[in-house]
Every structure is written in C-alpha cells, then in structure tokens.
Design a protein around this motif. Structure first.
Motif, short mmCIF file in Angstrom:
data_model
loop_
_atom_site.label_atom_id
_atom_site.label_comp_id
_atom_site.label_asym_id
_atom_site.label_seq_id
_atom_site.Cartn_x
_atom_site.Cartn_y
_atom_site.Cartn_z
N VAL A 136 23.24 16.69 -20.45
CA VAL A 136 22.90 17.85 -21.28
C VAL A 136 23.75 19.06 -20.89
O VAL A 136 24.22 19.81 -21.76
CB VAL A 136 21.40 18.17 -21.16
N ALA A 157 19.23 25.69 -23.51
CA ALA A 157 18.48 24.44 -23.71
C ALA A 157 17.08 24.72 -24.22
O ALA A 157 16.59 24.04 -25.14
CB ALA A 157 18.43 23.67 -22.40
N ASN A 170 14.90 16.12 -26.21
CA ASN A 170 15.52 15.96 -24.89
C ASN A 170 16.03 14.54 -24.67
O ASN A 170 17.10 14.34 -24.08
CB ASN A 170 14.53 16.36 -23.79
N MET A 173 19.27 14.30 -26.63
CA MET A 173 20.37 14.98 -25.96
C MET A 173 20.93 14.12 -24.83
O MET A 173 22.16 14.00 -24.66
CB MET A 173 19.89 16.33 -25.42
#
Length: 282
Positions: A136, A157, A170, A173
């Motif tokens: 990420v 984020a 998440n 990602m």
C-alpha cells in the motif's frame, strides 16, 4: 470512480486466503502477526495448524511457551510467537478473552504495532481505517507522484477508504500491490486505476523508493545471527541440550564468543531458559 474500479477488479482477481474467510478477531490477529516480514506462502500451513490447535486467546494463554515456540519453528522471528502468547494472556486477563477493537488497546498488546492494530480493526471489526503495508505504501507514493512520510501515507490511506468498505478496500489495495503495482516491473497497462496514478508509465525515478511504508532490503540470512539463533531453537524444539553443545547446534564451533552472546540474548528474551548447564525452549 477510483473506488469502484478497484473493488470491481478485486472482486474478480482476489486471492483466496484462509484468514479472509473469517472475521474472528483472534484468527485475524494471529494471521497478521504471522505475516509480519513473512511471505503469504510460508504462513499458510502455519496459520491453519496454529489456529486449529489454539482457536481462542484463552487456549493459547494456557499453552506452555515451549509449545508455542515449537509450533512456530521454521516460520522465523520467534519473538512473534512469544509476543503472541503474551498477547493471548493479556487479552484473557484484561479483556475477558475478547480481542479489543480500539487502536490504543490493541497497541498496548506485545508485538502489536500501528500497522497490525489497524489491520485487525479493518479485517476483524470492519472499521474504516487505512492499512499501510509495503504494498500500500508503494501504491500511495506512485499515485501521488512523490515520496511520503509515514504520517502523510496514513492520512491519505485513511481518506481513501470508502465508507463501509474498510475490509474490501484494504484487501484490494494489498492485492493490487502484490499482483499489479509490484516493486519491480509493475504492470501499469493492466492496472484498473492507472488513470489516477501520477507515476504510471513514467520513466522518471520511482517515488516509492524510500517512501514511508515501503520496506528496505533485509540483510542476508545466510551466516546471520538470525540463522544461528534459528538453528539453536530448532534443536531445542526436539529436546533440551547442554550449553556445551550449543555451538554445534548453531554451526558456530569456532566462534564461542558469538555463541555465548546469542545464548545470552535468547535467555534474556525469554525464548530459552537455562537450568544449570541445560538449555530448553521457553
């Protein structure tokens, strides 16, 4: 639009991993601790065996440290096993056996840093918080086109997580970074969100280099203290041994000073104990 494009891609391309089939906070916590600095493929057999044996914090807390260390053998970074058992004990004592959901409460547990705490929040409790791992961090730097500090990466984020989609966003990602936006030879042409990336297709310097959340290369394992420590722990998982045999177990027969230092460190960390001249796990 970026959110929809990424989630749509991920729905078709997602990896099927056992910790993604559950929202049990303890199982999610175990998986995240195991995944610290360790590849998914190595974690898979350990995770399933561990949670089958210790499916709750209470069960793990009741186990002897030597049992947990022996089960962890081969996964690396044995401090994680020690900390996980300590965490299980504190969850049992302080939180009635239930993994807490608060960032501060999670952060107070041994071995649970900001990343792991947020991962547990997102993947176990569905909290809309950004989870910034190596993948990420790399994506965010490339999307923005410049290097980011840790606080900048976390702020971005958090802002990107669509309401109510903390879990899937998440995970998407992370899979994007693992499959498409890789460190070397990123597949920019195949990226579902390429048009929102400031760096895609650029020949300029990669903004992800030395950016927050992007790990640096580890020191070589061969010949390292980690390797020697691992060899001794592996030997002790079979049976206790005398101090005089520690050098042979570590393959360091000609470096007694180093052997004594490593044994002392392992004792201080609580990973092994000494009873006279005998060494044993935990």
């Amino acid at each position: 639009m970026r959110h929809g494009a990424l989630i749509t891609w991920w729905a078709a391309e997602r990896r099927d991993l056992p910790w993604r089939r559950t929202h049990d906070p303890w199982l999610v916590l175990v998986s995240e601790v195991m995944l610290q600095q360790t590849q998914v493929e190595r974690v898979l057999p350990y995770f399933e065996s561990f949670v089958e044996r210790w499916p709750t914090p209470q069960r793990c807390a009741e186990a002897a440290l030597s049992e947990v260390l022996a089960a962890w053998q081969g996964l690396g970074y044995p401090r994680r096993a020690r900390n996980l058992r300590r965490t299980a004990t504190l969850i049992t004592q302080r939180h009635g056996g239930e993994v807490p959901s608060g960032l501060d409460d999670l952060g107070d547990l041994p071995g649970i840093g900001p990343y792991t705490a947020r991962a547990v929040q997102a993947f176990a409790f569905g909290i809309d918080t950004g989870v910034v791992d190596t993948n990420v961090g790399r994506i965010l730097a490339r999307w923005t086109g410049h290097r980011l500090t840790a606080s900048q990466a976390q702020r971005i984020a958090d802002e990107l997580v669509p309401a109510g989609e903390g879990w899937s966003w998440n995970q998407a990602m992370m899979d994007l970074g693992n499959r498409i936006c890789t460190k070397r030879t990123p597949r920019c042409r195949d990226c579902p969100v390429r048009k929102w990336c400031a760096w895609a297709g650029s020949q300029g310097p990669d903004p992800a280099d030395r950016s927050a959340g992007v790990s640096t290369r580890q020191a070589p394992y061969e010949g390292s203290d980690r390797q020697a420590r691992g060899r001794l722990l592996a030997a002790l998982s079979e049976c206790e041994i005398g101090r005089a045999h520690a050098a042979a177990a570590m393959d360091l027969e000609h470096d007694e000073i180093r052997v004594q230092r490593l044994v002392s460190e392992l004792i201080a960390e609580g990973l092994i104990t000494a009873d006279g001249d005998q060494l044993r796990l935990g």
